[in-house]
Every structure is written in structure tokens, then in C-alpha cells.
Design a protein around this motif. Structure first.
Motif, PDB file in Angstrom:
ATOM      1  N   PRO A 159       0.830  -1.211   0.000  1.00 29.64           N
ATOM      2  CA  PRO A 159       0.000   0.000   0.000  1.00 29.64           C
ATOM      3  C   PRO A 159       0.863   1.260   0.000  1.00 29.64           C
ATOM      4  CG  PRO A 159      -0.721  -1.560   1.686  1.00 29.64           C
ATOM      5  CD  PRO A 159       0.599  -2.048   1.181  1.00 29.64           C
ATOM      6  N   GLY A 160       0.381   2.291  -0.655  1.00 29.65           N
ATOM      7  CA  GLY A 160       1.090   3.566  -0.647  1.00 29.65           C
ATOM      8  C   GLY A 160       2.154   3.707  -1.717  1.00 29.65           C
ATOM      9  N   ARG A 161       2.291   2.743  -2.600  1.00 30.36           N
ATOM     10  CA  ARG A 161       3.311   2.841  -3.640  1.00 30.36           C
ATOM     11  C   ARG A 161       2.965   3.991  -4.596  1.00 30.36           C
ATOM     12  NH1 ARG A 161       3.502  -2.167  -5.383  1.00 30.36           N
ATOM     13  NH2 ARG A 161       5.559  -2.754  -4.551  1.00 30.36           N
ATOM     14  N   THR A 162       3.936   4.849  -4.868  1.00 27.58           N
ATOM     15  CA  THR A 162       3.718   5.973  -5.781  1.00 27.58           C
ATOM     16  C   THR A 162       4.050   5.558  -7.208  1.00 27.58           C
ATOM     17  OG1 THR A 162       5.966   6.825  -5.582  1.00 27.58           O
ATOM     18  CG2 THR A 162       4.359   7.576  -3.945  1.00 27.58           C
ATOM     19  N   ALA A 163       3.695   6.408  -8.140  1.00 24.16           N
ATOM     20  CA  ALA A 163       3.997   6.125  -9.545  1.00 24.16           C
ATOM     21  C   ALA A 163       5.498   6.070  -9.781  1.00 24.16           C
ATOM     22  CB  ALA A 163       3.343   7.179 -10.439  1.00 24.16           C
ATOM     23  N   ASP A 164       6.241   6.976  -9.162  1.00 27.77           N
ATOM     24  CA  ASP A 164       7.695   6.974  -9.335  1.00 27.77           C
ATOM     25  C   ASP A 164       8.320   5.708  -8.753  1.00 27.77           C
ATOM     26  OD1 ASP A 164       7.548   9.407 -10.576  1.00 27.77           O
ATOM     27  OD2 ASP A 164       7.957  10.563  -8.759  1.00 27.77           O
ATOM     28  N   GLU A 165       7.797   5.263  -7.612  1.00 26.55           N
ATOM     29  CA  GLU A 165       8.303   4.025  -7.016  1.00 26.55           C
ATOM     30  C   GLU A 165       7.954   2.828  -7.890  1.00 26.55           C
ATOM     31  OE1 GLU A 165       8.086   5.357  -2.285  1.00 26.55           O
ATOM     32  OE2 GLU A 165       6.421   4.282  -3.245  1.00 26.55           O
ATOM     33  N   LEU A 166       6.783   2.851  -8.494  1.00 28.24           N
ATOM     34  CA  LEU A 166       6.406   1.779  -9.406  1.00 28.24           C
ATOM     35  C   LEU A 166       7.401   1.673 -10.550  1.00 28.24           C
ATOM     36  CD1 LEU A 166       4.376  -0.294 -10.625  1.00 28.24           C
ATOM     37  CD2 LEU A 166       3.271   1.658 -11.737  1.00 28.24           C
ATOM     38  N   ALA A 167       7.765   2.803 -11.152  1.00 28.74           N
ATOM     39  CA  ALA A 167       8.708   2.781 -12.262  1.00 28.74           C
ATOM     40  C   ALA A 167      10.065   2.235 -11.822  1.00 28.74           C
ATOM     41  CB  ALA A 167       8.860   4.184 -12.840  1.00 28.74           C
TER      42      ALA A 167
ATOM     43  N   GLU B 150      10.815   0.219  -9.150  1.00 32.69           N
ATOM     44  CA  GLU B 150      10.775  -1.181  -8.747  1.00 32.69           C
ATOM     45  C   GLU B 150      10.503  -2.101  -9.939  1.00 32.69           C
ATOM     46  OE1 GLU B 150       8.026  -1.572  -5.515  1.00 32.69           O
ATOM     47  OE2 GLU B 150       8.838   0.176  -4.476  1.00 32.69           O
ATOM     48  N   ALA B 151       9.559  -1.711 -10.791  1.00 29.76           N
ATOM     49  CA  ALA B 151       9.259  -2.538 -11.959  1.00 29.76           C
ATOM     50  C   ALA B 151      10.417  -2.527 -12.941  1.00 29.76           C
ATOM     51  CB  ALA B 151       7.982  -2.045 -12.632  1.00 29.76           C
ATOM     52  N   GLY B 152      11.142  -1.414 -13.013  1.00 25.42           N
ATOM     53  CA  GLY B 152      12.296  -1.347 -13.899  1.00 25.42           C
ATOM     54  C   GLY B 152      13.381  -2.330 -13.516  1.00 25.42           C
ATOM     55  N   GLU B 153      13.500  -2.630 -12.228  1.00 27.66           N
ATOM     56  CA  GLU B 153      14.475  -3.631 -11.792  1.00 27.66           C
ATOM     57  C   GLU B 153      14.039  -5.036 -12.184  1.00 27.66           C
ATOM     58  OE1 GLU B 153      15.133  -3.208  -7.652  1.00 27.66           O
ATOM     59  OE2 GLU B 153      16.065  -1.211  -7.800  1.00 27.66           O
ATOM     60  N   ALA B 154      12.713  -5.263 -12.128  1.00 23.40           N
ATOM     61  CA  ALA B 154      12.203  -6.593 -12.474  1.00 23.40           C
ATOM     62  C   ALA B 154      12.165  -6.809 -13.984  1.00 23.40           C
ATOM     63  CB  ALA B 154      10.805  -6.788 -11.880  1.00 23.40           C
ATOM     64  N   VAL B 155      11.954  -5.730 -14.736  1.00 22.96           N
ATOM     65  CA  VAL B 155      11.894  -5.823 -16.201  1.00 22.96           C
ATOM     66  C   VAL B 155      12.848  -4.777 -16.769  1.00 22.96           C
ATOM     67  CG1 VAL B 155      10.333  -6.041 -18.174  1.00 22.96           C
ATOM     68  CG2 VAL B 155       9.430  -6.271 -15.858  1.00 22.96           C
ATOM     69  N   PRO B 156      14.135  -5.024 -16.701  1.00 22.57           N
ATOM     70  CA  PRO B 156      15.108  -4.002 -17.122  1.00 22.57           C
ATOM     71  C   PRO B 156      14.977  -3.585 -18.588  1.00 22.57           C
ATOM     72  CG  PRO B 156      16.190  -6.110 -16.693  1.00 22.57           C
ATOM     73  CD  PRO B 156      14.797  -6.237 -16.193  1.00 22.57           C
ATOM     74  N   ASP B 157      14.484  -4.481 -19.442  1.00 22.62           N
ATOM     75  CA  ASP B 157      14.339  -4.131 -20.855  1.00 22.62           C
ATOM     76  C   ASP B 157      13.295  -3.038 -21.068  1.00 22.62           C
ATOM     77  OD1 ASP B 157      16.225  -6.004 -21.469  1.00 22.62           O
ATOM     78  OD2 ASP B 157      14.803  -7.563 -22.079  1.00 22.62           O
ATOM     79  N   LEU B 158      12.377  -2.900 -20.130  1.00 25.55           N
ATOM     80  CA  LEU B 158      11.311  -1.902 -20.250  1.00 25.55           C
ATOM     81  C   LEU B 158      11.439  -0.788 -19.208  1.00 25.55           C
ATOM     82  CD1 LEU B 158       8.209  -4.210 -20.910  1.00 25.55           C
ATOM     83  CD2 LEU B 158       9.561  -2.923 -22.562  1.00 25.55           C
ATOM     84  N   ALA B 159      12.590  -0.704 -18.569  1.00 24.18           N
ATOM     85  CA  ALA B 159      12.777   0.306 -17.524  1.00 24.18           C
ATOM     86  C   ALA B 159      12.623   1.720 -18.082  1.00 24.18           C
ATOM     87  CB  ALA B 159      14.146   0.135 -16.862  1.00 24.18           C
ATOM     88  N   GLU B 160      13.207   1.960 -19.240  1.00 29.46           N
ATOM     89  CA  GLU B 160      13.114   3.297 -19.834  1.00 29.46           C
ATOM     90  C   GLU B 160      11.676   3.628 -20.229  1.00 29.46           C
ATOM     91  OE1 GLU B 160      15.062   5.838 -23.570  1.00 29.46           O
ATOM     92  OE2 GLU B 160      15.895   3.890 -22.957  1.00 29.46           O
ATOM     93  N   ASP B 161      10.969   2.648 -20.762  1.00 29.93           N
ATOM     94  CA  ASP B 161       9.574   2.879 -21.146  1.00 29.93           C
ATOM     95  C   ASP B 161       8.704   3.101 -19.911  1.00 29.93           C
ATOM     96  OD1 ASP B 161       9.959   2.548 -23.966  1.00 29.93           O
ATOM     97  OD2 ASP B 161      10.145   0.409 -23.625  1.00 29.93           O
ATOM     98  N   LEU B 162       8.988   2.405 -18.838  1.00 31.62           N
ATOM     99  CA  LEU B 162       8.259   2.622 -17.598  1.00 31.62           C
ATOM    100  C   LEU B 162       8.447   4.049 -17.088  1.00 31.62           C
ATOM    101  CD1 LEU B 162       8.956  -0.778 -15.849  1.00 31.62           C
ATOM    102  CD2 LEU B 162       6.684   0.242 -16.074  1.00 31.62           C
ATOM    103  N   GLY B 163       9.683   4.520 -17.132  1.00 32.48           N
ATOM    104  CA  GLY B 163       9.944   5.897 -16.715  1.00 32.48           C
ATOM    105  C   GLY B 163       9.208   6.904 -17.578  1.00 32.48           C
ATOM    106  N   ALA B 164       9.169   6.653 -18.899  1.00 37.76           N
ATOM    107  CA  ALA B 164       8.464   7.562 -19.807  1.00 37.76           C
ATOM    108  C   ALA B 164       6.965   7.547 -19.536  1.00 37.76           C
ATOM    109  CB  ALA B 164       8.747   7.175 -21.253  1.00 37.76           C
ATOM    110  N   GLY B 165       6.421   6.366 -19.251  1.00 35.77           N
ATOM    111  CA  GLY B 165       4.998   6.275 -18.948  1.00 35.77           C
ATOM    112  C   GLY B 165       4.622   7.017 -17.686  1.00 35.77           C
TER     113      GLY B 165
END
Length: 225
Positions: free
Chosen positions: A145-153, A155-170
Motif C-alpha cells: 500500500p502507498g506505492r507511488t507512480a515513481d516508485e512503481l517505475a 521497482e518494476a524497472g528492476e524486475a523488467v530491465p528491458d522496459l525500464a526506460e519505457d516505464l519511466g516515460a509512462g
């Protein structure tokens, strides 16, 4: 056959009507171009009235300098206002998901409904929420609970490094819309939807068992959303 002579007023009216035809209006500058030309001409006049370093005048030149300074300050303020969305601290504090339980499919359905109504800001938010919830449902991210959009980008970027840049852009699209007072657009939503689809097709690294336990797994071994 004798033609009646045309009077001065009648000739003037005929000439005016002829000049109003579309063929004569093609090369005429638009009202915006005329306004810009008037503004630049006025600015040049102000610059010309500025006093020389050693010159003396009646004060009009200094008034011109003061006006130009005000114009510059207004321009700087406008740029700061347009860029403030990228620095807004609220984007690092507001949680992306609400406390109530939800499913990724529900957020996707809501996003599509908003998109059909051309409510692009709401559609972008719901699509990003769908991304966050989907990653939790697949145990790619811990349900926190309480995860922000920036934290999502991050944390998810570490799990899916190929899409880390796209996550940040989103997330930047989301931040600009919700914290930067910028309008949502169909293009922005399309990019968010594409990101969601690419993440669903990806095979990210799942959480380790210890991570699931720390995330609050229930007694039967299933994570709590």
C-alpha cells in the motif's frame, strides 16, 4: 450602344468587392502573423528608445527598459509554470492505487471507458493503475500500500530491465497530466496502453519467496492484495 458612365462611389464599391475575392486573400498574412509583426515592431521601437550608456534623456528610454524587463519576467514565469509538472513533489507522495481491493482487469475496463469518452487524463491514470495491479497479481512486485507512480517505475524497472526506460516515460506522462496541469492526449494514452501490453507479454523475474513473505503473504501462502 452607349454605356452609362460609372460614378466614383460605384467604382470604389466595385473595386472593394473585387479585392475581397478569395484569390486576392491567399497571400494575405493571418491575424496571428499580423499580431506578431505588430508586437515585434513595437519591441524594436522600445529597444530603439533605450538610452545609451552615457546618454541623457527625458526618462522615456528608461521606461522602455523597464517594460522589456517586465516582459522578460513574464516569459520566465510562463516557462516555470509550464515546466513545474516535472518537479512537482506531490508525484513522489501520492499513492497510485487506492486502499480498496481492485483487479487489473477492472482498471483496464475503466481506462477503456474513459478513452471512449475522450477523458484522456482519467484513462491514463487507470491504465497505469492496471499496470501496477497486474504486476502485483503476477507476483512481480509485492503488494505494498502507498506505492507511488515513481516508485512503481523504479521497482518494476528492476524486475523488467528491458522496459525500464519505457516505464519511466509512462510515469512522466502520468505525472505531467496529474501533477503538471497538462492535458491528457490520445497519444499519451496510446503509449500507456502499449506499455501495459508489452509488460503483460514480458516474462519478468518473479519475487523470491522471502519477498512474498515480507510483502504480507497470508497463512495459505497466497499474497494479499
Amino acid at each position: 450602344m452607349i454605356l452609362d458612365p460609372i460614378g466614383r462611389e460605384e467604382a470604389r464599391e466595385l473595386a472593394r468587392r473585387e479585392l475581397e475575392k478569395q484569390v486576392y486573400q491567399r497571400d494575405r498574412p493571418s491575424w496571428l502573423e499580423r499580431a506578431w509583426d505588430d508586437f515585434t515592431e513595437w519591441l524594436q521601437e522600445l529597444t530603439g528608445q533605450a538610452p545609451a550608456p552615457q546618454g541623457q534623456g527625458d526618462g522615456g528610454g528608461w521606461l522602455s527598459i523597464a517594460i522589456m524587463i517586465v516582459i522578460g519576467l513574464v516569459a520566465v514565469a510562463l516557462v516555470v509554470w509550464l515546466m513545474r509538472g516535472r518537479r512537482n513533489p506531490r508525484s513522489r507522495k501520492d499513492p497510485l492505487l487506492e486502499d480498496e481491493p481492485s483487479r487489473a482487469v477492472d482498471h483496464r475496463d475503466a481506462a477503456d471507458r474513459y478513452a471512449e469518452a475522450a477523458q484522456w487524463a482519467e484513462a491514463i491514470r487507470e491504465r497505469l493503475r492496471a499496470i501496477a495491479r497486474d504486476l502485483e497479481e503476477r507476483a512481480v512486485l509485492a503488494a505494498r500500500p502507498g506505492r507511488t507512480a515513481d516508485e512503481l517505475a523504479a521497482e518494476a524497472g528492476e524486475a523488467v530491465p528491458d522496459l525500464a526506460e519505457d516505464l519511466g516515460a509512462g510515469v512522466r506522462i502520468f505525472d505531467d497530466v496529474w501533477y503538471g496541469d497538462r492535458p491528457g492526449t490520445p497519444e499519451g494514452y496510446a503509449r500507456m496502453k502499449e506499455l501495459d501490453e508489452r509488460l503483460r507479454a514480458a516474462r519478468p523475474k518473479p519475487l523470491e519467496a522471502d519477498d512474498l513473505t515480507l510483502a504480507g503473504a497470508d497463512d495459505e501462502g497466497g499474497p494479499r492484495w
